[in-house]
Design a protein around this motif. Structure first.
Motif, PDB file in Angstrom:
ATOM      1  N   ALA A  32      36.294  56.426  90.941  1.00  0.00           N
ATOM      2  CA  ALA A  32      36.103  55.066  91.189  1.00  0.00           C
ATOM      3  C   ALA A  32      36.728  54.638  91.622  1.00  0.00           C
ATOM      4  CB  ALA A  32      35.918  54.217  89.289  1.00  0.00           C
TER       5      ALA A  32
ATOM      6  N   ILE B 279      29.583  51.853  92.957  1.00  0.00           N
ATOM      7  CA  ILE B 279      29.533  53.185  92.235  1.00  0.00           C
ATOM      8  C   ILE B 279      29.199  52.402  91.182  1.00  0.00           C
ATOM      9  CG2 ILE B 279      31.400  53.685  89.852  1.00  0.00           C
ATOM     10  CD1 ILE B 279      33.456  55.174  92.571  1.00  0.00           C
TER      11      ILE B 279
ATOM     12  N   MET C 218      29.734  53.217  86.410  1.00  0.00           N
ATOM     13  CA  MET C 218      30.372  53.708  86.169  1.00  0.00           C
ATOM     14  C   MET C 218      29.954  53.156  84.108  1.00  0.00           C
ATOM     15  SD  MET C 218      34.360  54.458  85.884  1.00  0.00           S
ATOM     16  CE  MET C 218      34.795  55.638  84.035  1.00  0.00           C
TER      17      MET C 218
ATOM     18  N   PRO D 283      38.330  49.137  94.231  1.00  0.00           N
ATOM     19  CA  PRO D 283      36.659  50.153  93.664  1.00  0.00           C
ATOM     20  C   PRO D 283      35.517  48.904  93.911  1.00  0.00           C
ATOM     21  CG  PRO D 283      38.376  49.770  92.151  1.00  0.00           C
ATOM     22  CD  PRO D 283      38.918  49.105  93.538  1.00  0.00           C
TER      23      PRO D 283
END
Ligand SMILES: Nc1ncnc2c1ncn2[C@@H]1O[C@H](COP(=O)(O)OP(=O)(O)O)[C@@H](O)[C@H]1O
Ligand SMILES: [Mg+2]
Lengths: 288, 365
Positions: B49, B76, B78, B71
Motif C-alpha cells: 500500500a 489501491i 484496502m 499511497p
C-alpha cells in the motif's frame, strides 16, 4: 425488616454519604459566591454577613462613569472588549499552533523529537514570572510594549508547551489505521489532518480552547506589567485599580465588578463541562 | 498488474518483521498471505500500500519500482483489519470519500457509491454513522469504500475475522466472485487456513517474517515443503510421529519405542534416503489413516474419544503417550479404551528431517 428493604438500604446509604461529602466540600464555595452576589446588590454592607437594603448602585459601572475619591474610571465596556480580544487571541493562536505541533509530535518521525518533547516540558516547568524583565526588554525591542498583541504572544509562548502536549495526547488516541486509510483513499498529509484528524479531535480542541480562554481572561501579571495606557486595560487591571486606594474602597462596587468579571468564566464552565472531562495527557504510543 | 517483491526486508528498529521476501504475484491473481499472528502479513500488505517503506529491497508494480510512490498514487483499495471507517462521516460519505478526493462530479459519485453499496448489500444503511453499525456491516462498508475507486489492487487484511460463521462463508464466496468479475489483483491476509485454501489462487505462507512457500493450495496441502507448512495447513491438522530411519536387509523401516513400520519399495522414489539424517518426523493426514482388522504393518492404538463431524467421524486415538486423529466413515463405532489397528496410506506419508524441518521428498523434475 424484610430482606428487600435491607438491600435497598444498603444501596441507598453509600449514595447518601457521597452527597453528604460533596455538599460539605462545596458549601464554602457556594456560601462565598452567594455572599458575593448578595453584597453586589446591597447598599452599604461593609463586608457584613446580612445584606442591607436592595440597590443596583453597585452595578453603576455598567452604565455610567465611576468615581472613587478623585479618580475617575473609564467605561467598563471597552475594557471588557480588550479582555475578550486578549483571551480570544490567545485561544486562536494557541489552538492553531498546538494542533499542528501536536500532530507532528504524535505522528511524524524526525530527528530530535524526543529532545523537543523534553524541552517543552522543561519550558512548562519554568516559572514565567522569572522572565518578566527579559520579556519586557524583548517586547520593547519588538515595539510590542503596551499592546494587547504583546501580551497575547507572551501568553501563547508560555502556554504552548502544555497545549502541545495535551494535543499530542489527543492525536495519539486516534488509531493509525484511520489515518492510513485516508492516505490510501487519496489524501496528502494536510488533507488528512484537516478532513480526518481534526474533525475527530473536536472535544480535545474544545478542552484546550477552554483552558486557553480562561487563562487569557484571568491574565493579570503580564497585562499589568506590559500595558500602561488605560485604553488597553483589561478587566484584571481594572479590578486591581478599583482596589488601588484602600481608604476609599467601595466593597459593594468591588463585589459587583468581580461578579461581572466572573460571568464568562462561569458560563464557559457550565457549557463545557463535558469537554473538560475528556482531557487526558500522554496516551497510547503508536508505531513509528 | 504484476506485483513483485525483490529482496524486500522491513525492520522496526532491530526487529525484522519481514525478512528478505522474494515473490511475484501475477496479473489478476488472487493471493492469500497466510501465517500465524505476528508473522509479518500486515507489514507486507502495508508495504504494497505504500504506508511502510521497505528497509531494503524493491517493490515493483509491473516494471515500475514503487518504493517511493505515495499511497495515494498507487491506485489501491484496502480494507483494514479494524475497518478504519471515518467515525465522523456517514456510510455514504465514507464510501464517497476517495471519489471526492478525485474531484468527481456529484452525480457520478452518487451513482458509483450506490453501485458499490448495493454490491455489498448495504444500500439501506447509507445515512448511518459507522458507530451505529454491526461488525459485519462495517466490514462491508470498508469493502465498498475500497471497491468504489475501481482499484488495480485490492488489499484485504483479515476481512472476515469478525464475522459470524454463516456470514463468513457467504462473504468468502462473494469476495472471490467479486475478484473474478473485476479481474483485479487481490491480496488477502489471513491466519485462517480454510479461508486461504478456499479463496486464493495461490497462497504465500509466512512464518517469523520469512516466506515458507508460495504455491497453489493443492500443492501446499499435498506436498508441504517443511514441518511448519505441514502443521499449519489442513484441518484437522496432520499427525506427526517422531521416528528413526533404519535399513535392514535392503528394506527401510521407521521405528520408535512403540512402533515399527516398513516403508514400501515405492517410497525410495519419493524420498531421498541416502543423504538424509536418521532422525525423522513422519507426517500423515487424518484422512490417510484407516482403522482396519489387519495387524500387518499397522499401528496399535487405543480409542481415546470419537467426535461425530456430521459427514464423518473424527476418531482420537492414543499410541504410546501421544494422541492422533483419524477420519473414519460415519458408520464407525467404538468406545473409549477399545483397541484398534491403524493402517497408513503409504503413498501419502510425509517425511521431514527432524533438525532442518525440511521435507526429504525428492524434487520432481
Ligand atoms: N510499527 C511497528 N513497530 C514495531 N514493531 C512492529 C510494527 N508493526 C509490526 N510490528 C511487529 O512486526 C511483527 C509483524 O507484525 P504484523 O505484520 O502486524 O503481523 P501479522 O502477521 O499478525 O499481521 C509483529 O511482531 C509486530 O509486533
Ligand atoms: Mg495483522
Amino acid at each position: 425488616m424484610g430482606l428487600i428493604q435491607k438491600d435497598r438500604l444498603e444501596t441507598i446509604i453509600p449514595r447518601v454519604m457521597v452527597y453528604v461529602v460533596l455538599v460539605i466540600v462545596s458549601l464554602p464555595l457556594f456560601i462565598a459566591y452567594g455572599w458575593l452576589f448578595l453584597n453586589s446588590l446591597s447598599d452599604g454592607a461593609f463586608g457584613g454577613i446580612i445584606p442591607n437594603k436592595f440597590t443596583l448602585q453597585n452595578w453603576r459601572f455598567l452604565w455610567s462613569e465611576v468615581r472613587i475619591g478623585t479618580t475617575a474610571f473609564q467605561s467598563i465596556w471597552p475594557i471588557t472588549w480588550n479582555t475578550f480580544v486578549l483571551a480570544a487571541g490567545i485561544t486562536v493562536i494557541e489552538i492553531l499552533i498546538a494542533a499542528l505541533s501536536g500532530f507532528a509530535l504524535s505522528r511524524m518521525k524526525f530527528a530530535g523529537k524526543d529532545l523537543i518533547m523534553k524541552l517543552t516540558i522543561f519550558l512548562h516547568a519554568f516559572p514565567g514570572v522569572a522572565l518578566l524583565i527579559a520579556l519586557y526588554i524583548v517586547l520593547q525591542k519588538l515595539n510590542l510594549l503596551d499592546k494587547l498583541l504583546g501580551v497575547i504572544l507572551v501568553k501563547v509562548a508560555l502556554e504552548l508547551p502544555m497545549a502541545t502536549w495535551m494535543m499530542k495526547g489527543f492525536f495519539d488516541g486516534i488509531p493509525w489505521d484511520i489515518e492510513w486509510a485516508s492516505y490510501i483513499d487519496g489524501c496528502n498529509r494536510l488533507q488528512t489532518w484537516w478532513k480526518i484528524i481534526i474533525p475527530q479531535l473536536k472535544p480535545g480542541i474544545a478542552a484546550v480552547a477552554i483552558f486557553a480562554f480562561m487563562s487569557g481572561w484571568s491574565e493579570f501579571i503580564y497585562a499589568f506589567t506590559f500595558i500602561y495606557s488605560p485604553e488597553n486595560y483589561t478587566l484584571a487591571i481594572y479590578l486591581k485599580n478599583l482596589i488601588g486606594d484602600f481608604k476609599m474602597l467601595d466593597y459593594g462596587l468591588l463585589c459587583a465588578a468581580g461578579l461581572f468579571y466572573m460571568i464568562p468564566t462561569i458560563l464557559f464552565f457550565i457549557f463545557s463541562q463535558k469537554s473538560l472531562m475528556k482531557v487526558s495527557f500522554g496516551g497510547v504510543k503508536g508505531p513509528n | 498488474m504484476k506485483v513483485i517483491f525483490e529482496n524486500v526486508t522491513k525492520k522496526f528498529g532491530n526487529f525484522t518483521a519481514v525478512d528478505n521476501l522474494n515473490v511475484k504475484f501475477k496479473d489478476g491473481e488472487f493471493v492469500a498471505l497466510l501465517g500465524p499472528s505476528g508473522c509479518g502479513k500486515t507489514t507486507t500488505l502495508l508495504m504494497i500500500a505504500g504506508i511502510y517503506k521497505p528497509s531494503s529491497g524493491k517493490i515493483m508494480f509491473d516494471d515500475k519500482v514503487m518504493n517511493d510512490v505515495l499511497p495515494k498514487n498507487r491506485n489501491i483499495g484496502m480494507c483494514f483489519q479494524s475497518y478504519a471507517l471515518y467515525p465522523h462521516m456517514t456510510v455514504f460519505e465514507n464510501i464517497a470519500f476517495p471519489l471526492k478526493l478525485k474531484k468527481m462530479s456529484k452525480d457520478e459519485i452518487k451513482k458509483r457509491v450506490m453501485q458499490a453499496a448495493n454490491k455489498v448489500e448495504i444500500g439501506h444503511l447509507l445515512d448511518r454513522k459507522p458507530g451505529q453499525l454491526s461488525g459485519g456491516q462495517q466490514q462491508r462498508v470498508s469493502l465498498a469504500r475500497a471497491l468504489v475507486k475501481e482499484p488495480q489492487i485490492m488489499l484485504l487484511d483479515e476481512p472476515l475475522s469478525n464475522l459470524d460463521a454463516r456470514l463468513r462463508i457467504n462473504m468468502r464466496a462473494e469476495i472471490k466472485k467479486l475478484q473474478k468479475d473485476l479481474g483485479i489483483n487481490m491480496v488477502l491476509v489471513t491466519h485462517d487456513q480454510t479461508e486461504a485454501l478456499t479463496m486464493a489462487d495461490r497462497i504465500a505462507i509466512m512464518n517469523n517474517g520469512k516466506l515458507q512457500d508460495f504455491d497453489i493450495p493443492e500443492e501446499l496441502y499435498e506436498n508441504p515443503k517443511n514441518l511448519f507448512i505441514a502443521n499449519f495447513i489442513g484441518n484437522p491438522p496432520m499427525n506427526f510421529i517422531d521416528v528413526e530411519l533404519v535399513e535392514e536387509e535392503g528394506k527401510y523401516f521407521v521405528k520408535n519405542e512403540v512402533i515399527k513400520l516398513e516403508l514400501p519399495e515405492s517410497s525410495r522414489e519419493r524420498f531421498d534416503f541416502s543423504s538424509c539424517s536418521k532422525q525423522l518426523v513422519l507426517g500423515i493426514r487424518p484422512e490417510d489413516l484407516t482403522i482396519t482388522e489387519s495387524k500387518c504393518n499397522t499401528l496399535q492404538a487405543e480409542i481415546y474419544v470419537v467426535e461425530p463431524l456430521g459427514r464423518d467421524k473424527l476418531v482420537n486415538v492414543v499410541i504410546g503417550e501421544r494422541k492422533y486423529k483419524i477420519i473414519a466413515p460415519p458408520k464407525f463405532n467404538a468406545d473409549t479404551g477399545d483397541k484398534v489397528n491403524i493402517s497408513l496410506n503409504f503413498a501419502k506419508i510425509h517425511l521431514f528431517d527432524k533438525t532442518s524441518e525440511g521435507s526429504i521428498r525428492r524434487n520432481r523434475v
